[in-house]
Write a protein that holds these residues in place. Structure first.
Motif, mmCIF file in Angstrom:
data_model
loop_
_atom_site.group_PDB
_atom_site.id
_atom_site.type_symbol
_atom_site.label_atom_id
_atom_site.label_comp_id
_atom_site.label_asym_id
_atom_site.label_seq_id
_atom_site.Cartn_x
_atom_site.Cartn_y
_atom_site.Cartn_z
ATOM 1 N N LEU A 155 -23.432 61.526 15.813
ATOM 2 C CA LEU A 155 -23.939 60.418 15.306
ATOM 3 C C LEU A 155 -25.351 60.044 16.807
ATOM 4 O O LEU A 155 -24.855 60.124 18.187
ATOM 5 N N THR A 156 -26.225 60.256 16.879
ATOM 6 C CA THR A 156 -27.169 60.382 18.066
ATOM 7 C C THR A 156 -27.292 58.998 17.563
ATOM 8 O O THR A 156 -28.517 58.552 17.515
ATOM 9 N N LEU A 157 -28.463 58.062 19.491
ATOM 10 C CA LEU A 157 -29.551 56.977 18.815
ATOM 11 C C LEU A 157 -29.920 57.546 20.114
ATOM 12 O O LEU A 157 -29.630 57.376 21.884
ATOM 13 N N THR A 158 -31.366 57.363 20.424
ATOM 14 C CA THR A 158 -32.295 58.117 21.222
ATOM 15 C C THR A 158 -33.180 56.056 21.449
ATOM 16 O O THR A 158 -33.478 56.014 20.495
ATOM 17 N N VAL A 159 -33.589 55.822 22.577
ATOM 18 C CA VAL A 159 -33.698 54.904 22.584
ATOM 19 C C VAL A 159 -35.222 54.487 23.238
ATOM 20 O O VAL A 159 -35.089 55.747 24.552
ATOM 21 N N GLU A 160 -36.501 54.570 22.616
ATOM 22 C CA GLU A 160 -37.672 54.865 23.407
ATOM 23 C C GLU A 160 -38.357 53.329 23.353
ATOM 24 O O GLU A 160 -38.924 52.936 22.460
ATOM 25 N N GLY A 161 -38.764 52.651 24.549
ATOM 26 C CA GLY A 161 -39.227 51.317 24.886
ATOM 27 C C GLY A 161 -37.947 50.364 23.714
ATOM 28 O O GLY A 161 -36.672 50.580 23.582
ATOM 29 N N ASP A 162 -38.764 49.527 22.920
ATOM 30 C CA ASP A 162 -38.188 48.627 22.133
ATOM 31 C C ASP A 162 -37.456 49.047 20.945
ATOM 32 O O ASP A 162 -37.856 49.288 19.678
ATOM 33 N N GLN A 163 -37.716 50.339 20.476
ATOM 34 C CA GLN A 163 -37.483 51.175 19.386
ATOM 35 C C GLN A 163 -36.123 52.167 19.322
ATOM 36 O O GLN A 163 -36.534 53.039 21.079
ATOM 37 N N MET A 164 -35.466 52.706 18.482
ATOM 38 C CA MET A 164 -34.109 53.402 18.751
ATOM 39 C C MET A 164 -34.145 54.308 17.288
ATOM 40 O O MET A 164 -34.827 53.675 15.987
ATOM 41 N N PHE A 165 -33.676 55.577 17.677
ATOM 42 C CA PHE A 165 -33.452 56.552 16.441
ATOM 43 C C PHE A 165 -32.542 56.877 16.470
ATOM 44 O O PHE A 165 -31.712 57.718 17.721
ATOM 45 N N GLU A 166 -31.670 56.716 15.233
ATOM 46 C CA GLU A 166 -30.324 57.119 14.886
ATOM 47 C C GLU A 166 -30.289 58.245 13.965
ATOM 48 O O GLU A 166 -31.347 58.284 12.824
ATOM 49 N N VAL A 167 -29.936 59.225 14.549
ATOM 50 C CA VAL A 167 -29.590 60.043 13.208
ATOM 51 C C VAL A 167 -28.362 60.529 13.117
ATOM 52 O O VAL A 167 -27.284 60.963 14.117
ATOM 53 N N PHE A 168 -27.576 60.356 11.904
ATOM 54 C CA PHE A 168 -26.105 60.063 12.015
ATOM 55 C C PHE A 168 -25.918 61.739 10.607
ATOM 56 O O PHE A 168 -26.376 61.894 9.600
ATOM 57 N N THR A 169 -25.305 62.647 11.105
ATOM 58 C CA THR A 169 -24.437 63.788 10.557
ATOM 59 C C THR A 169 -23.047 62.954 9.295
ATOM 60 O O THR A 169 -21.659 63.122 10.561
ATOM 61 N N LEU A 170 -22.873 63.348 8.180
ATOM 62 C CA LEU A 170 -22.059 62.375 7.904
ATOM 63 C C LEU A 170 -21.496 63.813 7.269
ATOM 64 O O LEU A 170 -21.611 65.035 7.373
ATOM 65 N N ALA A 171 -20.024 63.844 7.187
ATOM 66 C CA ALA A 171 -18.881 64.325 6.976
ATOM 67 C C ALA A 171 -19.584 66.001 5.659
ATOM 68 O O ALA A 171 -18.691 67.034 6.323
ATOM 69 N N GLU A 172 -19.864 65.089 4.983
ATOM 70 C CA GLU A 172 -20.289 65.672 3.760
ATOM 71 C C GLU A 172 -21.387 66.822 3.946
ATOM 72 O O GLU A 172 -22.202 67.865 2.974
ATOM 73 N N GLY A 173 -22.070 66.646 5.070
ATOM 74 C CA GLY A 173 -23.332 67.322 5.627
ATOM 75 C C GLY A 173 -24.488 67.128 5.510
ATOM 76 O O GLY A 173 -25.791 67.095 6.451
ATOM 77 N N ALA A 174 -24.794 65.501 4.563
ATOM 78 C CA ALA A 174 -26.182 64.829 4.297
ATOM 79 C C ALA A 174 -26.492 64.584 5.853
ATOM 80 O O ALA A 174 -25.074 63.682 6.266
#
Length: 183
Positions: free
Chosen positions: A154-173
């Motif tokens: 799980l990564t959360l990247t904050v750019e000003g008032d926006q945040m981008f999340e990338v989450f890789t589930l255990a099954e790979g999705a």
């Protein structure tokens, strides 16, 4: 300043003899002058606050699907005492025909469960104030309770008032979510 010296000298007398004022003032000046430096060394927590989902996609093997429909209705809240709460829902999920939560049909219950999730727990940030992981303490999906996520999943990247999340589930999705800070 002479009034301050007199006050310190008067407060610190023992048997009528004033304690040395200069060493006390030097120590006080050193302590006070270092306070702003100490306050500046801790980076602000980038994720603290309330975030509203803009869009979310899941890629279960080469196709991007709107994870919570075209109209997600979701909030993610990070508190300053290192707790978080998330309620992620599809804004287009139909109402139950009965109008009562515990009396949905099998199909209504399946749709509601498949199009939403709620969970809460604690989180951490690194020395730069960047999100570094979380631990789920409760969830509408019981399998997540007790799970810990690091920046590998799980990564959360904050750019000003926006945040981008990338989450890789255990099954790979892989789920990608765009968040907007709520003022």
């Amino acid at each position: 300043m002479s009034a301050a010296i007199f006050a310190i000298s008067a407060m610190n007398t023992q048997k009528g003899h004033p304690m040395p004022v200069r060493p006390m003032l030097a120590a006080l000046a050193l302590t006070v002058s270092s306070l702003p430096v100490l306050a500046q060394t801790a980076a602000p927590n980038e994720v603290v606050g309330t975030w509203r989902m803009v869009q979310a996609t899941v890629d279960p093997g080469g196709e991007d699907i709107a994870a919570f429909g075209p109209n997600p209705n979701s909030l993610l809240i990070f508190t300053s005492d290192m707790h978080f709460a998330a309620v992620l829902t599809n804004g287009d999920t139909p109402d139950f025909s009965s109008g009562t939560q515990g009396e949905g049909t099998d199909a209504e219950n399946r749709t509601a469960m498949a199009s939403s999730i709620g969970f809460f727990g604690t989180y951490t940030v690194d020395e730069d104030g960047v999100f570094s992981g979380n631990r789920v303490e409760g969830s509408t999906f019981p399998n997540w309770v007790g799970s810990t996520r690091t920046t590998e999943e799980l990564t959360l990247t904050v750019e000003g008032d926006q945040m981008f999340e990338v989450f890789t589930l255990a099954e790979g999705a892989r789920i990608e979510i765009e968040w907007q800070r709520v003022p």
